[in-house]
Write a protein that holds these residues in place. Structure first.
Motif, PDB file in Angstrom:
ATOM      1  N   ILE A  55       0.843  -1.188   0.000  1.00  0.00           N
ATOM      2  CA  ILE A  55       0.000   0.000   0.000  1.00  0.00           C
ATOM      3  C   ILE A  55       0.882   1.243   0.000  1.00  0.00           C
ATOM      4  CG2 ILE A  55      -1.814   1.257   1.228  1.00  0.00           C
ATOM      5  CD1 ILE A  55      -2.670  -1.464   0.122  1.00  0.00           C
ATOM      6  N   PRO A  56       0.622   2.235  -0.869  1.00  0.00           N
ATOM      7  CA  PRO A  56       1.399   3.477  -0.860  1.00  0.00           C
ATOM      8  C   PRO A  56       1.155   4.260   0.426  1.00  0.00           C
ATOM      9  CG  PRO A  56      -0.456   3.640  -2.373  1.00  0.00           C
ATOM     10  CD  PRO A  56      -0.391   2.209  -1.948  1.00  0.00           C
ATOM     11  N   TYR A  57       2.159   5.046   0.830  1.00  0.00           N
ATOM     12  CA  TYR A  57       2.109   5.763   2.101  1.00  0.00           C
ATOM     13  C   TYR A  57       0.909   6.711   2.183  1.00  0.00           C
ATOM     14  CZ  TYR A  57       3.555   8.666   6.033  1.00  0.00           C
ATOM     15  OH  TYR A  57       3.588   9.347   7.227  1.00  0.00           O
ATOM     16  N   GLN A  58       0.502   7.286   1.041  1.00  0.00           N
ATOM     17  CA  GLN A  58      -0.592   8.253   1.037  1.00  0.00           C
ATOM     18  C   GLN A  58      -1.925   7.631   1.454  1.00  0.00           C
ATOM     19  OE1 GLN A  58       1.523   7.690  -1.355  1.00  0.00           O
ATOM     20  NE2 GLN A  58       2.727   9.600  -1.551  1.00  0.00           N
ATOM     21  N   GLU A  59      -2.051   6.309   1.328  1.00  0.00           N
ATOM     22  CA  GLU A  59      -3.321   5.655   1.647  1.00  0.00           C
ATOM     23  C   GLU A  59      -3.331   5.056   3.062  1.00  0.00           C
ATOM     24  OE1 GLU A  59      -4.403   2.773  -1.268  1.00  0.00           O
ATOM     25  OE2 GLU A  59      -3.981   4.088  -2.978  1.00  0.00           O
ATOM     26  N   ILE A  60      -2.307   5.339   3.808  1.00  0.00           N
ATOM     27  CA  ILE A  60      -2.204   4.762   5.158  1.00  0.00           C
ATOM     28  C   ILE A  60      -2.756   5.745   6.178  1.00  0.00           C
ATOM     29  CG2 ILE A  60      -0.605   3.926   6.926  1.00  0.00           C
ATOM     30  CD1 ILE A  60       1.207   2.974   4.705  1.00  0.00           C
ATOM     31  N   ALA A  61      -3.636   5.245   7.054  1.00  0.00           N
ATOM     32  CA  ALA A  61      -4.223   6.060   8.122  1.00  0.00           C
ATOM     33  C   ALA A  61      -3.970   5.368   9.456  1.00  0.00           C
ATOM     34  CB  ALA A  61      -5.719   6.246   7.889  1.00  0.00           C
ATOM     35  N   LYS A  62      -4.333   6.031  10.528  1.00  0.00           N
ATOM     36  CA  LYS A  62      -4.208   5.448  11.865  1.00  0.00           C
ATOM     37  C   LYS A  62      -5.537   4.817  12.250  1.00  0.00           C
ATOM     38  CE  LYS A  62      -0.567   8.412  13.721  1.00  0.00           C
ATOM     39  NZ  LYS A  62      -0.182   9.009  12.435  1.00  0.00           N
ATOM     40  N   GLY A  63      -5.461   3.742  13.028  1.00  0.00           N
ATOM     41  CA  GLY A  63      -6.680   3.055  13.439  1.00  0.00           C
ATOM     42  C   GLY A  63      -6.588   2.561  14.873  1.00  0.00           C
ATOM     43  N   TYR A  64      -7.755   2.350  15.473  1.00  0.00           N
ATOM     44  CA  TYR A  64      -7.841   1.837  16.831  1.00  0.00           C
ATOM     45  C   TYR A  64      -8.692   0.575  16.818  1.00  0.00           C
ATOM     46  CZ  TYR A  64      -9.332   1.321  21.680  1.00  0.00           C
ATOM     47  OH  TYR A  64      -9.607   0.820  22.920  1.00  0.00           O
ATOM     48  N   GLU A  65      -8.148  -0.509  17.387  1.00  0.00           N
ATOM     49  CA  GLU A  65      -8.885  -1.770  17.440  1.00  0.00           C
ATOM     50  C   GLU A  65      -9.587  -1.890  18.776  1.00  0.00           C
ATOM     51  OE1 GLU A  65      -8.221  -6.616  16.939  1.00  0.00           O
ATOM     52  OE2 GLU A  65      -6.568  -5.217  16.551  1.00  0.00           O
ATOM     53  N   ALA A  66     -10.923  -1.957  18.747  1.00  0.00           N
ATOM     54  CA  ALA A  66     -11.726  -2.063  19.959  1.00  0.00           C
ATOM     55  C   ALA A  66     -11.615  -3.471  20.544  1.00  0.00           C
ATOM     56  CB  ALA A  66     -13.183  -1.727  19.648  1.00  0.00           C
ATOM     57  N   ILE A  73     -11.158   3.815  12.099  1.00  0.00           N
ATOM     58  CA  ILE A  73     -10.142   4.485  11.283  1.00  0.00           C
ATOM     59  C   ILE A  73     -10.188   5.981  11.555  1.00  0.00           C
ATOM     60  CG2 ILE A  73      -9.357   4.973   8.942  1.00  0.00           C
ATOM     61  CD1 ILE A  73     -10.617   2.336   8.076  1.00  0.00           C
ATOM     62  N   LEU A  74      -8.997   6.541  11.890  1.00  0.00           N
ATOM     63  CA  LEU A  74      -8.872   7.968  12.173  1.00  0.00           C
ATOM     64  C   LEU A  74      -8.029   8.610  11.087  1.00  0.00           C
ATOM     65  CD1 LEU A  74      -8.107   7.748  16.012  1.00  0.00           C
ATOM     66  CD2 LEU A  74     -10.320   8.175  14.919  1.00  0.00           C
ATOM     67  N   GLU A  77      -7.331  14.456   9.278  1.00  0.00           N
ATOM     68  CA  GLU A  77      -8.240  15.553   9.587  1.00  0.00           C
ATOM     69  C   GLU A  77      -8.851  15.377  10.971  1.00  0.00           C
ATOM     70  OE1 GLU A  77     -12.189  17.770   7.691  1.00  0.00           O
ATOM     71  OE2 GLU A  77     -11.338  15.989   6.734  1.00  0.00           O
ATOM     72  N   ASP A  78      -9.193  14.123  11.316  1.00  0.00           N
ATOM     73  CA  ASP A  78      -9.743  13.873  12.658  1.00  0.00           C
ATOM     74  C   ASP A  78      -8.746  14.282  13.737  1.00  0.00           C
ATOM     75  OD1 ASP A  78     -12.096  12.796  11.651  1.00  0.00           O
ATOM     76  OD2 ASP A  78     -11.262  10.764  11.547  1.00  0.00           O
ATOM     77  N   LEU A  79      -7.495  13.931  13.541  1.00  0.00           N
ATOM     78  CA  LEU A  79      -6.468  14.232  14.536  1.00  0.00           C
ATOM     79  C   LEU A  79      -6.159  15.724  14.581  1.00  0.00           C
ATOM     80  CD1 LEU A  79      -4.022  11.259  13.836  1.00  0.00           C
ATOM     81  CD2 LEU A  79      -5.737  11.431  15.652  1.00  0.00           C
ATOM     82  N   ALA A  80      -6.220  16.393  13.419  1.00  0.00           N
ATOM     83  CA  ALA A  80      -5.909  17.819  13.369  1.00  0.00           C
ATOM     84  C   ALA A  80      -6.999  18.659  14.021  1.00  0.00           C
ATOM     85  CB  ALA A  80      -5.710  18.262  11.927  1.00  0.00           C
ATOM     86  N   GLN A  81      -8.229  18.130  14.095  1.00  0.00           N
ATOM     87  CA  GLN A  81      -9.344  18.906  14.623  1.00  0.00           C
ATOM     88  C   GLN A  81      -9.740  18.482  16.043  1.00  0.00           C
ATOM     89  OE1 GLN A  81     -12.539  18.631  11.779  1.00  0.00           O
ATOM     90  NE2 GLN A  81     -11.455  19.857  10.232  1.00  0.00           N
ATOM     91  N   LEU A  82      -8.824  17.833  16.734  1.00  0.00           N
ATOM     92  CA  LEU A  82      -9.109  17.478  18.124  1.00  0.00           C
ATOM     93  C   LEU A  82      -9.343  18.747  18.939  1.00  0.00           C
ATOM     94  CD1 LEU A  82      -6.442  14.688  18.824  1.00  0.00           C
ATOM     95  CD2 LEU A  82      -8.908  14.390  18.573  1.00  0.00           C
ATOM     96  N   PRO A  83     -10.346  18.758  19.820  1.00  0.00           N
ATOM     97  CA  PRO A  83     -10.667  19.971  20.586  1.00  0.00           C
ATOM     98  C   PRO A  83      -9.688  20.208  21.729  1.00  0.00           C
ATOM     99  CG  PRO A  83     -12.131  18.184  21.226  1.00  0.00           C
ATOM    100  CD  PRO A  83     -11.287  17.647  20.107  1.00  0.00           C
ATOM    101  N   LEU A  84      -8.448  20.557  21.398  1.00  0.00           N
ATOM    102  CA  LEU A  84      -7.423  20.804  22.408  1.00  0.00           C
ATOM    103  C   LEU A  84      -7.056  22.289  22.415  1.00  0.00           C
ATOM    104  CD1 LEU A  84      -5.017  17.771  21.856  1.00  0.00           C
ATOM    105  CD2 LEU A  84      -6.587  18.111  23.750  1.00  0.00           C
TER     106      LEU A  84
END
Length: 374
Positions: A55-66, A73-74, A77-84
């Motif tokens: 998979i090319p790097y541009q298509e890689i995202a971060k994820g959390y396994e419950a 999948i995060l 944009e999700d990480l950049a808009q965290l309410p901090l």
């Protein structure tokens, strides 16, 4: 230097526009993973387990396994808009004395520079206020999408932001402490301080360098030239279960002084005598003599044995003379009592001049008892 972050320092209603620069630059000989047979470079490939393809790097995202196996999948944009509130702000929470913060919590340092000319005045004000109060500012800041604790302190007229671990990220140290209640003697502590002072004489932190990296570079250069790299067999000292701390400390002081080319002297022994005196004078010397080491132990034991023999012989001889001088008309019972009293007086006088007081007295009494029985 290239800026890695831009924002403001906020304390009260005062805002200081700043930018951060990495304060450290680690020096390492770059090593790569290669195939040992032919030197071919081993590279990491990002392969999707579901599709079995790279998979090319541009298509890689971060994820959390419950816990139930589902994956969230995060996106960036999700990480950049965290309410901090600390995303673009170094938020000052309080000012404290630096020694109230355990250094184990410190992490990565960053130089804080003024972002523009307008920020020079509040920047200088904050810096001078920290110096004048002798304190540091406890802050919160978000770097690379992660919020961290940090302190603002002054180093060489520049503000430094030092990130910190959160308190619950530091493990308790109690399990690493030695078990049991181990005590050290005052003279051992005194000699340890002497060794500390000796090691610290003329110490300059700026003269230290990474010997491992230098040795590794020598090996690389030797391999490039096709020659055998330098090797040094390091002798590992044999471990011992019995440690004579005083001897080890004394020998360490001598070794450090000799390594610096200083003339050998009796100063460690003099310092030990001072330590004994500081620990209680004669009492300290008596305590130390109970557990001597090496030749000192043999000499101490020999002296005590000789003293005991001398006291016993003197008591026996004196008791015999006293019994012989007793009048003939004295009955056997009276002579025995007289000899016993004389032996007691002689044993006391002899023991007062000898370390074996108790032994001499007992020996004299036994001699008198034997004569009485005979």
């Amino acid at each position: 230097m290239r800026s890695i972050w831009k924002g403001i320092i906020s304390f009260g209603l005062v805002s200081v526009p700043v930018q951060l620069f990495s304060a450290i630059q680690e020096h390492r000989v770059p090593l790569h993973q290669v195939h040992a047979d032919d030197g071919g470079r081993i590279r990491l490939r990002r392969v999707c387990e579901e599709e079995g393809k790279e998979i090319p790097y541009q298509e890689i995202a971060k994820g959390y396994e419950a816990p139930d196996g589902r994956t969230v999948i995060l996106t960036d944009e999700d990480l950049a808009q965290l309410p901090l509130p600390s995303k673009k702000t170094i938020d000052v929470l309080a000012f404290v004395d630096e020694d109230t913060i355990d250094p184990i919590m410190f992490s990565t340092p960053y130089y804080v520079g003024s972002a523009d000319r307008a920020g020079a005045k509040p920047y200088t004000l904050l810096r001078e206020a920290l110096v004048d109060a002798g304190q540091v500012a406890v802050t919160k800041v978000t770097l690379r999408t992660r919020e961290s604790l940090a302190v603002l302190r002054v180093h060489d007229d520049v503000l430094v932001l030092q990130t910190m671990l959160w308190p619950d990220e530091v493990r308790p140290a109690s399990e690493a402490a030695p078990e049991g209640d181990t005590k050290v003697r005052p003279q051992e502590l005194k000699m340890a301080r002497s060794l500390m002072d000796t090691l610290s004489e003329g110490f300059d932190l700026g003269e230290l360098h990474d010997e491992y990296q230098e040795a590794l570079q020598q090996v690389v250069e030797a391999r490039l030239q096709g020659v055998e790299p330098p090797r040094e067999a390091e002798e590992v000292p044999a471990a011992s279960n019995v440690i004579d701390l005083m001897s080890a400390l004394r020998d360490s002081v001598k070794s450090v002084r000799q390594s610096r080319g200083e003339a050998a002297s009796a100063q460690p022994e003099e310092e030990e005598e001072e330590a004994l005196a500081a620990a209680g004078g004669g009492t300290a010397r008596t305590t130390a003599s109970r557990a001597p080491s090496g030749g000192a132990a043999r000499k101490s034991t020999a002296k005590k044995t000789a003293a005991k023999k001398t006291a016993a012989a003197a008591a026996k001889k004196t008791a015999g003379r006293t019994a012989a001088k007793a009048p003939a008309k004295t009955t056997g019972k009276t002579a025995a009592k007289t000899a016993a009293k004389a032996a007691d007086r002689t044993a006391d006088k002899t023991a007062a001049k000898s370390p074996a007081k108790t032994t001499a007295k007992k020996t004299a009494k036994k001699t008198a008892s034997r004569r009485k029985a005979s």
